[in-house]
Write a protein that holds these residues in place. Structure first.
Motif, PDB file in Angstrom:
ATOM      1  N   GLY A   1       0.819  -1.217   0.000  1.00 18.82           N
ATOM      2  CA  GLY A   1       0.000   0.000   0.000  1.00 18.82           C
ATOM      3  C   GLY A   1       0.850   1.262   0.000  1.00 18.82           C
ATOM      4  N   LEU A   2       1.942   1.245   0.775  1.00 15.94           N
ATOM      5  CA  LEU A   2       2.816   2.419   0.840  1.00 15.94           C
ATOM      6  C   LEU A   2       3.522   2.638  -0.506  1.00 15.94           C
ATOM      7  CD1 LEU A   2       4.236   4.699   2.382  1.00 15.94           C
ATOM      8  CD2 LEU A   2       5.833   2.986   3.291  1.00 15.94           C
ATOM      9  N   GLY A   3       3.922   1.551  -1.136  1.00 18.78           N
ATOM     10  CA  GLY A   3       4.542   1.679  -2.460  1.00 18.78           C
ATOM     11  C   GLY A   3       3.573   2.288  -3.462  1.00 18.78           C
ATOM     12  N   GLN A   4       2.345   1.816  -3.415  1.00 17.15           N
ATOM     13  CA  GLN A   4       1.320   2.368  -4.319  1.00 17.15           C
ATOM     14  C   GLN A   4       1.079   3.841  -4.010  1.00 17.15           C
ATOM     15  OE1 GLN A   4      -1.360  -1.567  -5.349  1.00 17.15           O
ATOM     16  NE2 GLN A   4      -1.994  -0.419  -3.576  1.00 17.15           N
TER      17      GLN A   4
ATOM     18  N   GLY B   1      -2.774  -7.793   1.033  1.00 17.74           N
ATOM     19  CA  GLY B   1      -4.192  -8.072   1.222  1.00 17.74           C
ATOM     20  C   GLY B   1      -5.071  -6.935   0.744  1.00 17.74           C
ATOM     21  N   GLY B   2      -6.360  -7.232   0.557  1.00 12.78           N
ATOM     22  CA  GLY B   2      -7.327  -6.225   0.144  1.00 12.78           C
ATOM     23  C   GLY B   2      -6.899  -5.558  -1.151  1.00 12.78           C
ATOM     24  N   TYR B   3      -6.888  -4.209  -1.155  1.00  9.97           N
ATOM     25  CA  TYR B   3      -6.506  -3.466  -2.365  1.00  9.97           C
ATOM     26  C   TYR B   3      -5.017  -3.124  -2.380  1.00  9.97           C
ATOM     27  CZ  TYR B   3     -11.329  -3.670  -3.626  1.00  9.97           C
ATOM     28  OH  TYR B   3     -12.556  -4.166  -3.989  1.00  9.97           O
ATOM     29  N   SER B   4      -4.254  -3.814  -1.571  1.00 11.90           N
ATOM     30  CA  SER B   4      -2.797  -3.665  -1.590  1.00 11.90           C
ATOM     31  C   SER B   4      -2.167  -5.053  -1.680  1.00 11.90           C
ATOM     32  CB  SER B   4      -2.316  -2.939  -0.327  1.00 11.90           C
ATOM     33  OG  SER B   4      -2.789  -1.602  -0.337  1.00 11.90           O
ATOM     34  N   GLN B   5      -2.155  -5.576  -2.891  1.00 12.40           N
ATOM     35  CA  GLN B   5      -1.610  -6.914  -3.120  1.00 12.40           C
ATOM     36  C   GLN B   5      -0.678  -6.894  -4.321  1.00 12.40           C
ATOM     37  OE1 GLN B   5      -4.322 -10.367  -3.166  1.00 12.40           O
ATOM     38  NE2 GLN B   5      -6.008  -8.949  -2.783  1.00 12.40           N
TER      39      GLN B   5
ATOM     40  N   THR C   1       1.695  -4.579  -8.620  1.00 16.97           N
ATOM     41  CA  THR C   1       0.633  -4.568  -7.616  1.00 16.97           C
ATOM     42  C   THR C   1      -0.699  -4.371  -8.341  1.00 16.97           C
ATOM     43  OG1 THR C   1       0.458  -2.190  -7.267  1.00 16.97           O
ATOM     44  CG2 THR C   1       2.234  -3.337  -6.085  1.00 16.97           C
ATOM     45  N   ILE C   2      -1.752  -4.409  -7.559  1.00 14.49           N
ATOM     46  CA  ILE C   2      -3.102  -4.174  -8.078  1.00 14.49           C
ATOM     47  C   ILE C   2      -3.194  -2.830  -8.809  1.00 14.49           C
ATOM     48  CG2 ILE C   2      -5.345  -3.479  -7.131  1.00 14.49           C
ATOM     49  CD1 ILE C   2      -5.366  -5.943  -5.532  1.00 14.49           C
ATOM     50  N   GLU C   3      -2.366  -1.854  -8.397  1.00 10.77           N
ATOM     51  CA  GLU C   3      -2.361  -0.542  -9.064  1.00 10.77           C
ATOM     52  C   GLU C   3      -1.196  -0.413 -10.042  1.00 10.77           C
ATOM     53  OE1 GLU C   3      -2.686   2.503  -6.005  1.00 10.77           O
ATOM     54  OE2 GLU C   3      -4.423   1.499  -5.122  1.00 10.77           O
ATOM     55  N   ASN C   4      -0.640  -1.534 -10.445  1.00  6.32           N
ATOM     56  CA  ASN C   4       0.437  -1.577 -11.444  1.00  6.32           C
ATOM     57  C   ASN C   4       1.760  -0.968 -10.991  1.00  6.32           C
ATOM     58  OD1 ASN C   4      -2.296  -0.531 -13.328  1.00  6.32           O
ATOM     59  ND2 ASN C   4      -1.555  -2.637 -13.466  1.00  6.32           N
TER      60      ASN C   4
ATOM     61  N   ASP D   1      -8.620   0.831   0.738  1.00  2.00           N
ATOM     62  CA  ASP D   1      -8.614   1.841  -0.327  1.00  2.00           C
ATOM     63  C   ASP D   1      -7.365   1.806  -1.200  1.00  2.00           C
ATOM     64  OD1 ASP D   1     -11.025   2.774   0.684  1.00  2.00           O
ATOM     65  OD2 ASP D   1     -10.057   4.191   2.041  1.00  2.00           O
ATOM     66  N   GLY D   2      -6.492   0.831  -1.039  1.00  2.00           N
ATOM     67  CA  GLY D   2      -5.272   0.783  -1.857  1.00  2.00           C
ATOM     68  C   GLY D   2      -4.388   1.998  -1.605  1.00  2.00           C
ATOM     69  N   GLY D   3      -3.651   2.419  -2.634  1.00  2.00           N
ATOM     70  CA  GLY D   3      -2.711   3.529  -2.498  1.00  2.00           C
ATOM     71  C   GLY D   3      -3.360   4.805  -1.989  1.00  2.00           C
TER      72      GLY D   3
END
Ligand code: ADP
Length: 559
Positions: free
Chosen positions: A80-83, A114-118, A262-265, A414-416
């Motif tokens: 998540g922090l990376g995103q 997990g969740g939106y940070s995978q 990641t999920i957010e590329n 909420d991801g990133g």
């Protein structure tokens, strides 16, 4: 009521970019990497040499309080922090460990965030991925076969079969293999001796993969591994057996870091996976350094609490890889802190500020440890939807009172976007923070002094008791000239002490060192404490029972 999606459902609904898009975004040339299917690649370890004149990005280490069965979410916060750093305009790359099938089938399920940070594709990453664990297992067991064959063929090295220290490994929690007898069945079937299995991620081969700087370093380290002692009690090494070439060959692809997204590329290296309780707990030096050459920020994680993974990252990995970390993020959760305050797992959904307050003693110790290493830090409150506002405010207020930077992370939900505040905070502590990083012991100190430094400065204990066996080993290791090596502690993850039942912040304790192990190739002495096992067992109801695959090959139940 809205149904909360599982990690695997979220991962399977993600639209992944083909891996060449991710590699190109990193500035890699096509000759620098090789695709492993559509969404995975191996980036050549040689790329690191080509980039050696590039400036180093800032390395951010994510660690946590002592884990509880309630879960802390270090990998989730790392991703998540990376995103989030990318969302606020920083070029950030993630560097994680690759999961082991032992915990995946056992307690934990997957280990890809997990969740939106995978990191994705999570099924691949959690199962056989690019085959690194297979290569490590095979190299380890090839060596075991070469040792037994050497004895069978006449034993010219004079190996004492009772003093073989090299164990076989398998990437599974399998307590039935802890102690075995090999070579039964008569003269044609080898020489009978007692042996045993460790889990692959505890093997020295894994540690070497993660601490090597390049393939020559890998080979050099393999050649130094001690596999046995001869009848004169002198160490027998891989070089004596002439096996370092074959072992390095078996690892020639495994040494290249795996690139996924990641999920957010956001680009992520997922490479190497030693456990942090029975091994050194960090992803590979090559992946971390490559990420720091390719990005402005690397977000990397070390396993379990700051007493295990972070201690070893800061005392061992930074030395092996000449890595200069910039800041540490200490992950806490309301649930785990309440458990450290004495609440049982069944009562965690209830607001309980008194338990939370008691539990803060655990994070307090870890913050002190990171300060002792001279690094800027931020406490990250990994938010669960069951946390109440009063509980989150309590942690924030506690940190504010003590002057500890802290931020809530909603990266699971909420991801990133849920980690932007944390990302800004981490950037600001790096920019403003007073950094005077220094490992907590000198290599010149004796092994006893190093263990004592870890116990008193990191665990907050009174001192160390060595078993008779460990005392003898200390003396022989010194004789062999191994006293200058750093120490890799093997200890329960659940407590700052070696007793898993002592949660919170115990202080009136000694650590029992049961035995030592010389990992000369990895370059450290392992100190085994308490009842910790280098081959875990499966729990009463293994996570494997929830797993399945449909007729189309789609996985379910991998969390
Ligand atoms: P660690 O790296 O500390 O072992 P992980 O990041 O792997 O922890 O998370 C462990 C499990 O907890 C995962 O299944 C993950 O989905 C879940 N988890 C982590 N953070 C949260 C959160 N904030 N809310 C709900 N579940 C979470």
């Amino acid at each position: 009521v809205m149904k909360v999606k599982t990690d695997i459902e979220i991962a399977q609904q993600t639209e992944l970019k083909p891996i060449h898009v991710i590699a190109t975004k990193l500035g890699l040339k096509e000759s620098d990497w090789e695709p492993y299917g559509r969404y995975k690649a191996k980036v050549s370890a040689h790329t690191l040499k080509k980039l050696q004149d590039h400036a180093d990005g800032k390395v951010i280490l994510v660690t946590s309080i002592n884990p509880t069965p309630a879960g802390e979410g270090k990998s989730t916060v790392t991703v998540g922090l990376g995103q989030a750093l990318n969302r606020i305009g920083k070029k950030a790359i993630i560097a994680l460990r690759e999961p082991s099938l032992g915990p995946s089938m056992g307690m934990k399920g997957g280990a890809a965030g997990g969740g939106y940070s995978q990191v994705v594709p999570m099924e691949d990453i959690n199962l056989h991925f690019t085959g690194d664990l297979h290569a490590i297992t095979t190299a380890n067991n090839a060596l075991a076969a070469l040792i037994d064959n050497h004895i069978h063929q006449g034993n010219s090295l004079n190996i004492d079969p009772r003093r073989i220290v090299w164990k076989r490994v398998i990437d599974m929690n399998d307590r039935a293999l802890r102690h075995v007898v090999v070579g039964l069945g008569g003269q044609a079937n080898g020489v009978p001796r007692e042996g045993g299995f460790d889990i692959t991620v505890a093997s020295e081969v894994m540690a070497i993969l993660c601490l090597s700087n390049d393939i020559e370093d890998l080979k050099k380290r393999f050649s130094k591994m001690v596999v046995a002692y001869n009848y004169n009690k002198e160490p027998v090494t891989v070089r004596d057996l002439g096996a370092e070439g074959a072992l390095t060959l078996l690892m020639k692809d495994a040494i290249h870091p795996n690139l996924v997204q990641t999920i957010e590329n956001t680009p992520a290296f997922v490479h190497g996976g030693p456990f942090a309780n029975i091994a050194h707990g960090c992803n590979s030096v090559i992946a971390t350094k490559l990420a720091s050459k390719l990005g402005d920020y690397v977000v990397t994680e070390a396993g379990f609490g700051a007493d295990l993974g972070a201690e070893k990252f800061l005392n061992i990995k930074t030395r092996a890889g000449n890595i200069d970390p910039s800041a540490v993020v200490i992950v806490v959760t309301v649930r785990a802190l309440k458990m450290h305050g004495g609440l049982s797992r069944d009562n965690l959904k209830k607001e309980d500020l008194a338990a939370l307050k008691r539990g803060m003693s655990n994070v307090e110790k870890h913050v002190e440890t990171i300060k002792a290493f001279g690094l800027p830090y931020t406490v990250a409150i990994n938010h669960f939807i069951s946390d109440t506002d009063a509980e989150v405010d309590f942690i924030k207020g506690w940190c504010a009172d003590k002057g500890h930077p802290a931020e809530v992370a909603k990266v699971w939900e909420d991801g990133g976007a849920g980690g932007e505040a944390l990302a800004h905070k981490v950037v600001s502590v790096i920019e403003e923070g007073q950094k005077h990083f220094k490992p907590l012991y000198e290599l010149e100190a004796t092994i006893e002094e190093k263990i004592n430094a870890i116990v008193t400065k990191v665990y907050g204990g009174k001192g160390v008791f060595f078993s008779e066996k460990a005392k003898k080993q200390l003396a022989t290791f010194k004789q062999h000239g191994w006293g200058h090596l750093p120490v890799c502690m093997a200890k329960t993850q659940y407590s700052l002490s070696d007793n898993p039942a002592l949660i919170g912040r115990p202080n009136d304790f000694h650590i029992q060192v049961r035995e030592l192990k010389a990992s000369i190739g990895a370059g450290f002495i392992v100190a085994i404490t308490g009842n910790v096992m280098t081959m875990p067992g499966l729990p009463k109801r293994p996570a494997a029972h929830n797993m399945d695959v449909d007729p189309n090959g789609k996985a379910t139940g991998l969390f």
